[in-house]
Write a protein that holds these residues in place. Sequence first.
Motif, PDB file in Angstrom:
ATOM      1  N   PHE A  11     -69.540  14.025  79.584  1.00  0.00           N
ATOM      2  CA  PHE A  11     -70.275  12.861  80.053  1.00  0.00           C
ATOM      3  C   PHE A  11     -71.177  13.158  81.249  1.00  0.00           C
ATOM      4  CE2 PHE A  11     -66.654  10.909  77.781  1.00  0.00           C
ATOM      5  CZ  PHE A  11     -67.378  10.177  76.863  1.00  0.00           C
ATOM      6  N   LEU A  12     -70.839  14.151  82.063  1.00  0.00           N
ATOM      7  CA  LEU A  12     -71.724  14.554  83.154  1.00  0.00           C
ATOM      8  C   LEU A  12     -72.600  15.736  82.741  1.00  0.00           C
ATOM      9  CD1 LEU A  12     -69.777  14.356  86.549  1.00  0.00           C
ATOM     10  CD2 LEU A  12     -71.729  12.999  85.821  1.00  0.00           C
ATOM     11  N   GLY A  13     -71.942  16.804  82.261  1.00  0.00           N
ATOM     12  CA  GLY A  13     -72.691  18.022  81.969  1.00  0.00           C
ATOM     13  C   GLY A  13     -73.702  17.852  80.866  1.00  0.00           C
ATOM     14  N   PHE A  14     -73.323  17.175  79.795  1.00  0.00           N
ATOM     15  CA  PHE A  14     -74.242  16.992  78.668  1.00  0.00           C
ATOM     16  C   PHE A  14     -75.052  15.716  78.794  1.00  0.00           C
ATOM     17  CE2 PHE A  14     -74.766  15.254  74.247  1.00  0.00           C
ATOM     18  CZ  PHE A  14     -75.828  16.071  73.887  1.00  0.00           C
ATOM     19  N   VAL A  15     -74.363  14.569  78.870  1.00  0.00           N
ATOM     20  CA  VAL A  15     -75.068  13.287  78.767  1.00  0.00           C
ATOM     21  C   VAL A  15     -75.990  13.048  79.962  1.00  0.00           C
ATOM     22  CG1 VAL A  15     -74.785  10.789  78.630  1.00  0.00           C
ATOM     23  CG2 VAL A  15     -73.258  12.294  77.330  1.00  0.00           C
ATOM     24  N   VAL A  16     -75.492  13.231  81.187  1.00  0.00           N
ATOM     25  CA  VAL A  16     -76.332  12.946  82.356  1.00  0.00           C
ATOM     26  C   VAL A  16     -77.492  13.940  82.442  1.00  0.00           C
ATOM     27  CG1 VAL A  16     -76.391  12.813  84.875  1.00  0.00           C
ATOM     28  CG2 VAL A  16     -74.494  11.791  83.620  1.00  0.00           C
ATOM     29  N   SER A  17     -77.266  15.177  82.022  1.00  0.00           N
ATOM     30  CA  SER A  17     -78.369  16.132  81.985  1.00  0.00           C
ATOM     31  C   SER A  17     -79.463  15.658  81.030  1.00  0.00           C
ATOM     32  CB  SER A  17     -77.857  17.509  81.551  1.00  0.00           C
ATOM     33  OG  SER A  17     -78.817  18.512  81.787  1.00  0.00           O
ATOM     34  N   MET A  18     -79.072  15.051  79.907  1.00  0.00           N
ATOM     35  CA  MET A  18     -80.056  14.468  78.982  1.00  0.00           C
ATOM     36  C   MET A  18     -80.809  13.305  79.633  1.00  0.00           C
ATOM     37  SD  MET A  18     -79.767  16.293  76.224  1.00  0.00           S
ATOM     38  CE  MET A  18     -79.262  17.679  77.233  1.00  0.00           C
ATOM     39  N   VAL A  19     -80.076  12.496  80.408  1.00  0.00           N
ATOM     40  CA  VAL A  19     -80.714  11.375  81.103  1.00  0.00           C
ATOM     41  C   VAL A  19     -81.772  11.893  82.073  1.00  0.00           C
ATOM     42  CG1 VAL A  19     -80.331   9.470  82.723  1.00  0.00           C
ATOM     43  CG2 VAL A  19     -78.717   9.850  80.839  1.00  0.00           C
TER      44      VAL A  19
ATOM     45  N   VAL B 207     -89.966  10.274  80.532  1.00  0.00           N
ATOM     46  CA  VAL B 207     -90.647   9.761  79.340  1.00  0.00           C
ATOM     47  C   VAL B 207     -90.206   8.333  79.040  1.00  0.00           C
ATOM     48  CG1 VAL B 207     -90.937  10.057  76.845  1.00  0.00           C
ATOM     49  CG2 VAL B 207     -90.959  12.055  78.342  1.00  0.00           C
ATOM     50  N   ILE B 208     -88.896   8.076  79.131  1.00  0.00           N
ATOM     51  CA  ILE B 208     -88.354   6.790  78.710  1.00  0.00           C
ATOM     52  C   ILE B 208     -88.689   5.675  79.692  1.00  0.00           C
ATOM     53  CG2 ILE B 208     -86.247   5.532  78.163  1.00  0.00           C
ATOM     54  CD1 ILE B 208     -87.065   7.604  76.087  1.00  0.00           C
ATOM     55  N   LEU B 209     -88.524   5.924  80.996  1.00  0.00           N
ATOM     56  CA  LEU B 209     -88.753   4.852  81.971  1.00  0.00           C
ATOM     57  C   LEU B 209     -90.183   4.316  81.941  1.00  0.00           C
ATOM     58  CD1 LEU B 209     -86.641   5.880  85.099  1.00  0.00           C
ATOM     59  CD2 LEU B 209     -86.174   4.100  83.412  1.00  0.00           C
TER      60      LEU B 209
ATOM     61  N   ARG C  82     -92.830   0.401  82.224  1.00  0.00           N
ATOM     62  CA  ARG C  82     -94.238   0.514  82.659  1.00  0.00           C
ATOM     63  C   ARG C  82     -94.331   0.926  84.128  1.00  0.00           C
ATOM     64  NH1 ARG C  82     -95.050   0.718  77.651  1.00  0.00           N
ATOM     65  NH2 ARG C  82     -95.207  -1.215  76.505  1.00  0.00           N
ATOM     66  N   VAL C  83     -93.421   1.804  84.558  1.00  0.00           N
ATOM     67  CA  VAL C  83     -93.486   2.334  85.914  1.00  0.00           C
ATOM     68  C   VAL C  83     -93.778   3.821  85.834  1.00  0.00           C
ATOM     69  CG1 VAL C  83     -91.931   0.616  86.887  1.00  0.00           C
ATOM     70  CG2 VAL C  83     -90.984   2.733  85.975  1.00  0.00           C
ATOM     71  N   ARG C  84     -94.495   4.333  86.800  1.00  0.00           N
ATOM     72  CA  ARG C  84     -94.835   5.745  86.821  1.00  0.00           C
ATOM     73  C   ARG C  84     -93.621   6.565  87.263  1.00  0.00           C
ATOM     74  NH1 ARG C  84     -97.616   7.346  90.612  1.00  0.00           N
ATOM     75  NH2 ARG C  84     -98.617   9.155  89.666  1.00  0.00           N
TER      76      ARG C  84
END
Length: 397
Positions: free
Chosen positions: A284-292, A298-300, A305-307
């Motif tokens: 949950f930290l090593g894999f998932v948060v690294s993906m976040v 790109v996603i935000l 609509r924020v830079r």
Amino acid sequence: MRDPRGGPPPPRSRLAARRLPLFAGAALSLLAGLWSGLGLLGLGVPLPQGGLASQHGPLMALGFLGTLVSLERSVALGRPWGYSAPVLAALGAVAVLAGFVQPGRLLLTAAGGWLVAVYLVLLRRRPGYDTVIEMSGAVAWYVGGMLWTRTGLVTDLVPWLAAFLVLTIAGERLELARVAFLRRGAGTGMLAAAALVGAGAAVSVVHEDAGWRVTGLGMLALAGWLAAHDVARRTVRARGLPRYTAACLLAGYVWLAATGAMWLAWGLPEDGGGGYDAALHALFLGFVVSMVFGHAPVILPAVLRVRLPYHPVLYGPLVLLHAALVVRLLGDLTGGHGTRVLGGVLGEVSLLAFAACAVAASRLVRPAAPGARGRAARPPRSPEPSPTHPDPGMEPS
């Protein structure tokens, strides 16, 4: 935010303003999850209600990440009813925080069911293995939530939470690999690996240890597929945002493989202590948060609509995240309480540091001058294709 010519707010700004409360709900879940995590580390922090520490995992996986995933998919759907999924997830997290745990579980479970409906429409629009795998992740959220409302045991929920997040991320990566001219037939391999992850979650209902092992085998298979086919292998040799994103992804795949190996070898750790903690946080930290970290630039902008422009300062939280996780796992596996606490605290600092660095990057990287012409006026484009967002407000730059 008003139009500079004095008119009403433009449609895109109004759209982003409506999504902001949902993002705020995800952020609240994150902060509550981090605070309750300090309680689980034994730091004696005051908690608003006694059982909050035990809800640390669901708050992070469903309240925080579940709200973000369902919000991003609702934007992709482009229909108002789709936003019920992130609304239910955010309300469920708030209910859990307020001490209404069972109603919160029901709301979070309903959010997973609503997300399945969103994927059914997306699957009809664009059939493919990638959407099937992502929808399977939503099904895992819903089924896990049903178990959670019945038993109240977070341990029963873990393989389903893992399946939700792993399959969602894997489906998105397959989508990008397909855009990048993935060779024919390669997607079948990911589908088989994803089926193992889902099967492991299902088996865990009747035999927890075997279910964890099968899920671990599926994670190992997925990590191998991603290492062989993901476009990050090429974009890591680029510069700027593509290299940063690729670094996040490749580091995450290492942790996915490590998690798969631990789950396959250990099954469900009987002690419920160091081995269990290591197995969970590697994923949950090593894999998932690294993906976040890797997908946030790109996603935000697509959702809010924020830079969020790239700046090298973003590497700081990424390095801290993985270093903290190594320290934490050393403490878990050797029984060093102080080492485990240090790693846990540094891991939480890395998430807050990422938010701070994102704000700093948005101020350090200046947009092009309004009168600039030609290619210099355009923002740099990543050679890695972005996830598809069939949102009426999205236009090519």
